[in-house]
Design a protein around this motif. Structure first.
Motif, PDB file in Angstrom:
ATOM      1  N   VAL A 193       0.826  -1.246   0.025  1.00  0.00           N
ATOM      2  CA  VAL A 193      -0.077  -0.036   0.118  1.00  0.00           C
ATOM      3  C   VAL A 193       1.053   1.044  -0.051  1.00  0.00           C
ATOM      4  CG1 VAL A 193      -1.701   1.386   1.334  1.00  0.00           C
ATOM      5  CG2 VAL A 193      -2.107  -1.216   1.010  1.00  0.00           C
ATOM      6  N   GLN A 194       2.006   1.315   0.874  1.00  0.00           N
ATOM      7  CA  GLN A 194       2.785   2.425   0.779  1.00  0.00           C
ATOM      8  C   GLN A 194       3.757   2.758  -0.536  1.00  0.00           C
ATOM      9  OE1 GLN A 194       3.160   4.406   3.675  1.00  0.00           O
ATOM     10  NE2 GLN A 194       1.551   3.316   4.485  1.00  0.00           N
ATOM     11  N   GLU A 195       4.088   1.655  -0.927  1.00  0.00           N
ATOM     12  CA  GLU A 195       4.704   1.495  -2.449  1.00  0.00           C
ATOM     13  C   GLU A 195       3.708   2.041  -3.232  1.00  0.00           C
ATOM     14  OE1 GLU A 195       7.107  -1.741  -3.773  1.00  0.00           O
ATOM     15  OE2 GLU A 195       7.174  -2.508  -1.644  1.00  0.00           O
ATOM     16  N   THR A 196       2.421   1.678  -3.419  1.00  0.00           N
ATOM     17  CA  THR A 196       1.409   2.070  -4.324  1.00  0.00           C
ATOM     18  C   THR A 196       1.188   3.794  -4.359  1.00  0.00           C
ATOM     19  OG1 THR A 196       0.226  -0.050  -4.314  1.00  0.00           O
ATOM     20  CG2 THR A 196      -0.837   1.804  -5.177  1.00  0.00           C
ATOM     21  N   MET A 197       0.960   3.978  -3.147  1.00  0.00           N
ATOM     22  CA  MET A 197       0.643   5.545  -2.892  1.00  0.00           C
ATOM     23  C   MET A 197       2.098   6.432  -3.096  1.00  0.00           C
ATOM     24  SD  MET A 197      -2.274   5.390  -2.191  1.00  0.00           S
ATOM     25  CE  MET A 197      -2.895   6.976  -2.285  1.00  0.00           C
ATOM     26  N   LEU A 198       3.164   5.810  -2.689  1.00  0.00           N
ATOM     27  CA  LEU A 198       4.387   6.652  -3.109  1.00  0.00           C
ATOM     28  C   LEU A 198       4.517   6.731  -4.713  1.00  0.00           C
ATOM     29  CD1 LEU A 198       7.137   7.850  -2.322  1.00  0.00           C
ATOM     30  CD2 LEU A 198       8.117   5.823  -2.330  1.00  0.00           C
ATOM     31  N   THR A 199       4.101   5.663  -5.389  1.00  0.00           N
ATOM     32  CA  THR A 199       4.167   5.477  -6.818  1.00  0.00           C
ATOM     33  C   THR A 199       3.333   6.496  -7.443  1.00  0.00           C
ATOM     34  OG1 THR A 199       4.794   3.253  -6.798  1.00  0.00           O
ATOM     35  CG2 THR A 199       3.911   4.290  -9.068  1.00  0.00           C
ATOM     36  N   VAL A 200       1.962   6.486  -6.699  1.00  0.00           N
ATOM     37  CA  VAL A 200       0.812   7.429  -7.029  1.00  0.00           C
ATOM     38  C   VAL A 200       1.537   8.946  -7.042  1.00  0.00           C
ATOM     39  CG1 VAL A 200      -1.376   8.651  -6.564  1.00  0.00           C
ATOM     40  CG2 VAL A 200      -1.109   5.973  -6.673  1.00  0.00           C
ATOM     41  N   TRP A 201       2.064   9.301  -5.983  1.00  0.00           N
ATOM     42  CA  TRP A 201       2.530  10.558  -5.794  1.00  0.00           C
ATOM     43  C   TRP A 201       3.700  10.921  -6.748  1.00  0.00           C
ATOM     44  CZ3 TRP A 201       2.103  14.924  -3.195  1.00  0.00           C
ATOM     45  CH2 TRP A 201       3.081  15.847  -3.037  1.00  0.00           C
ATOM     46  N   ASN A 202       4.442  10.117  -7.091  1.00  0.00           N
ATOM     47  CA  ASN A 202       5.764  10.202  -8.076  1.00  0.00           C
ATOM     48  C   ASN A 202       5.039  10.300  -9.608  1.00  0.00           C
ATOM     49  OD1 ASN A 202       7.777  10.419  -6.185  1.00  0.00           O
ATOM     50  ND2 ASN A 202       7.750   8.191  -5.848  1.00  0.00           N
ATOM     51  N   LYS A 203       3.819   9.485  -9.908  1.00  0.00           N
ATOM     52  CA  LYS A 203       3.660   9.355 -11.227  1.00  0.00           C
ATOM     53  C   LYS A 203       2.354  10.030 -11.379  1.00  0.00           C
ATOM     54  CE  LYS A 203       6.584   5.293 -12.126  1.00  0.00           C
ATOM     55  NZ  LYS A 203       6.787   4.172 -12.935  1.00  0.00           N
ATOM     56  N   ALA A 204       1.837  10.838 -10.660  1.00  0.00           N
ATOM     57  CA  ALA A 204       0.505  11.431 -10.767  1.00  0.00           C
ATOM     58  C   ALA A 204       0.426  12.102 -12.065  1.00  0.00           C
ATOM     59  CB  ALA A 204       0.042  12.148  -9.621  1.00  0.00           C
ATOM     60  N   ALA A 205       1.397  12.775 -12.782  1.00  0.00           N
ATOM     61  CA  ALA A 205       1.468  13.711 -13.852  1.00  0.00           C
ATOM     62  C   ALA A 205       1.124  12.447 -14.994  1.00  0.00           C
ATOM     63  CB  ALA A 205       2.737  14.155 -14.044  1.00  0.00           C
ATOM     64  N   SER A 206       1.463  11.267 -14.852  1.00  0.00           N
ATOM     65  CA  SER A 206       1.261  10.288 -15.855  1.00  0.00           C
ATOM     66  C   SER A 206      -0.009   9.904 -16.193  1.00  0.00           C
ATOM     67  CB  SER A 206       2.188   9.177 -16.055  1.00  0.00           C
ATOM     68  OG  SER A 206       2.005   8.245 -14.695  1.00  0.00           O
ATOM     69  N   PHE A 207      -1.049  10.158 -15.269  1.00  0.00           N
ATOM     70  CA  PHE A 207      -2.260   9.632 -15.093  1.00  0.00           C
ATOM     71  C   PHE A 207      -3.022  10.335 -16.113  1.00  0.00           C
ATOM     72  CE2 PHE A 207      -6.762  10.528 -13.671  1.00  0.00           C
ATOM     73  CZ  PHE A 207      -7.380   9.438 -13.743  1.00  0.00           C
ATOM     74  N   SER A 208      -4.009   9.884 -16.784  1.00  0.00           N
ATOM     75  CA  SER A 208      -4.884  10.448 -18.041  1.00  0.00           C
ATOM     76  C   SER A 208      -6.357   9.809 -17.559  1.00  0.00           C
ATOM     77  CB  SER A 208      -4.292   9.980 -19.452  1.00  0.00           C
ATOM     78  OG  SER A 208      -5.140  10.234 -20.288  1.00  0.00           O
TER      79      SER A 208
ATOM     80  N   GLY B 159      -8.758   5.942 -18.482  1.00  0.00           N
ATOM     81  CA  GLY B 159      -9.510   5.168 -17.477  1.00  0.00           C
ATOM     82  C   GLY B 159      -9.778   6.052 -16.112  1.00  0.00           C
ATOM     83  N   SER B 160     -10.462   5.457 -15.159  1.00  0.00           N
ATOM     84  CA  SER B 160     -10.695   6.256 -14.019  1.00  0.00           C
ATOM     85  C   SER B 160      -9.234   6.071 -12.939  1.00  0.00           C
ATOM     86  CB  SER B 160     -11.751   5.426 -12.991  1.00  0.00           C
ATOM     87  OG  SER B 160     -11.463   4.145 -12.855  1.00  0.00           O
ATOM     88  N   ALA B 161      -9.236   7.147 -12.196  1.00  0.00           N
ATOM     89  CA  ALA B 161      -8.118   7.284 -10.891  1.00  0.00           C
ATOM     90  C   ALA B 161      -8.293   5.910 -10.287  1.00  0.00           C
ATOM     91  CB  ALA B 161      -8.524   8.640 -10.197  1.00  0.00           C
ATOM     92  N   THR B 162      -9.505   5.272  -9.863  1.00  0.00           N
ATOM     93  CA  THR B 162      -9.420   4.229  -9.149  1.00  0.00           C
ATOM     94  C   THR B 162      -8.636   2.896  -9.951  1.00  0.00           C
ATOM     95  OG1 THR B 162     -11.481   4.595  -8.003  1.00  0.00           O
ATOM     96  CG2 THR B 162     -10.897   2.502  -8.049  1.00  0.00           C
ATOM     97  N   ALA B 163      -8.936   2.905 -11.230  1.00  0.00           N
ATOM     98  CA  ALA B 163      -8.384   1.809 -11.958  1.00  0.00           C
ATOM     99  C   ALA B 163      -6.879   1.935 -12.186  1.00  0.00           C
ATOM    100  CB  ALA B 163      -9.161   1.786 -13.350  1.00  0.00           C
TER     101      ALA B 163
ATOM    102  N   THR C 143      -4.324  -0.582 -10.718  1.00  0.00           N
ATOM    103  CA  THR C 143      -3.282  -1.277 -11.493  1.00  0.00           C
ATOM    104  C   THR C 143      -1.811  -0.916 -11.179  1.00  0.00           C
ATOM    105  OG1 THR C 143      -4.665  -0.867 -13.318  1.00  0.00           O
ATOM    106  CG2 THR C 143      -2.522  -1.086 -13.978  1.00  0.00           C
ATOM    107  N   ILE C 144      -1.722   0.087 -10.662  1.00  0.00           N
ATOM    108  CA  ILE C 144      -0.269   0.285  -9.829  1.00  0.00           C
ATOM    109  C   ILE C 144      -0.136  -0.679  -8.782  1.00  0.00           C
ATOM    110  CG2 ILE C 144       1.344   1.801  -8.516  1.00  0.00           C
ATOM    111  CD1 ILE C 144      -0.118   4.209 -10.261  1.00  0.00           C
ATOM    112  N   ALA C 145      -1.314  -0.925  -7.875  1.00  0.00           N
ATOM    113  CA  ALA C 145      -0.938  -1.639  -6.706  1.00  0.00           C
ATOM    114  C   ALA C 145      -0.979  -3.257  -7.378  1.00  0.00           C
ATOM    115  CB  ALA C 145      -2.371  -1.507  -5.811  1.00  0.00           C
ATOM    116  N   ARG C 146      -1.524  -3.624  -8.149  1.00  0.00           N
ATOM    117  CA  ARG C 146      -1.543  -4.996  -8.980  1.00  0.00           C
ATOM    118  C   ARG C 146      -0.155  -5.239  -9.279  1.00  0.00           C
ATOM    119  NH1 ARG C 146      -1.554  -5.855 -13.186  1.00  0.00           N
ATOM    120  NH2 ARG C 146      -2.400  -7.438 -14.891  1.00  0.00           N
TER     121      ARG C 146
END
Length: 193
Positions: free
Chosen positions: A62-77, A81-85, A89-92
């Motif tokens: 969970v910590q790694e997932t949220m850290l990745t979200v922080w670091n890669k938020a700019a790549s979200f489009s 797809g949705s933010a949840t997906a 996907t990062i977590a998976r």
């Protein structure tokens, strides 16, 4: 309006809010990240606990997932797809990467220790099945008179004297047929009998 339509509209609104939070995180907004973390961390932990054996590993993922979200938020489009997906996907992917890096052996807590199963493993079952097939083939290859003696001895559990009486042959004949049958089986099975 039905409840399911309201729920879908509410879910759409929620996804719009989450996408907006991710966009704010991409700009370095710590409050937006705190909101994302508060919403997704418990859900991700539950997701990981259903797929990973221990709570510590789930928490780390969970910590790694949220850290990745922080670091890669700019790549979200949001168009992809949705933010949840995106977050799941990062977590998976992190979970899969972790499983690939882990050694194949499993460690158990002493409290959770169970005796090894008496059930054979898949490999042991395969070897046993092959061995049984070899034995069956070797038995079927015996001449009928030797097969009859072996069958009466092992299937019907008769003594050599009872076999001689049932087949109406001398006891010496039964003994020599058994000896010959064992010798042929030993040869067919490579001396492993």
């Amino acid at each position: 309006m039905t409840d399911s339509i309201k729920q879908r509209q509410g879910n759409g609104r929620l996804q719009d809010e989450m996408a907006a939070l991710v966009a704010r995180v991409a700009k370095g907004d710590r409050d937006a990240f705190a909101n994302l973390f508060a919403y997704y961390a418990p859900r991700l932990k539950s997701f990981m606990l259903r797929r990973v054996a221990d709570a510590d590993t789930a928490e780390e993922l969970v910590q790694e997932t949220m850290l990745t979200v922080w670091n890669k938020a700019a790549s979200f489009s949001p168009a992809k797809g949705s933010a949840t997906a995106w977050i799941y996907t990062i977590a998976r992917n992190l979970r899969i990467d972790r499983l690939r890096r882990q050694p194949a052996q499993t460690f158990y807590d002493v409290d959770d220790y169970d005796e090894p199963s008496a059930e054979p493993t898949g490999e042991e079952r395969l070897i046993q099945n092959e061995r049984e097939a070899q034995i069956a083939d070797a038995i079927e290859a015996l001449p009928k008179d030797q097969l009859d003696v072996i069958s009466l001895s092992y299937v019907d559990d008769l003594s050599q004297a009872e076999i001689a009486e049932r087949l109406d042959v001398p006891l010496g004949t039964v003994k020599s047929r058994m000896r010959l049958a064992y010798q042929k089986l030993r040869e067919s099975l490579g001396g492993r009998m």
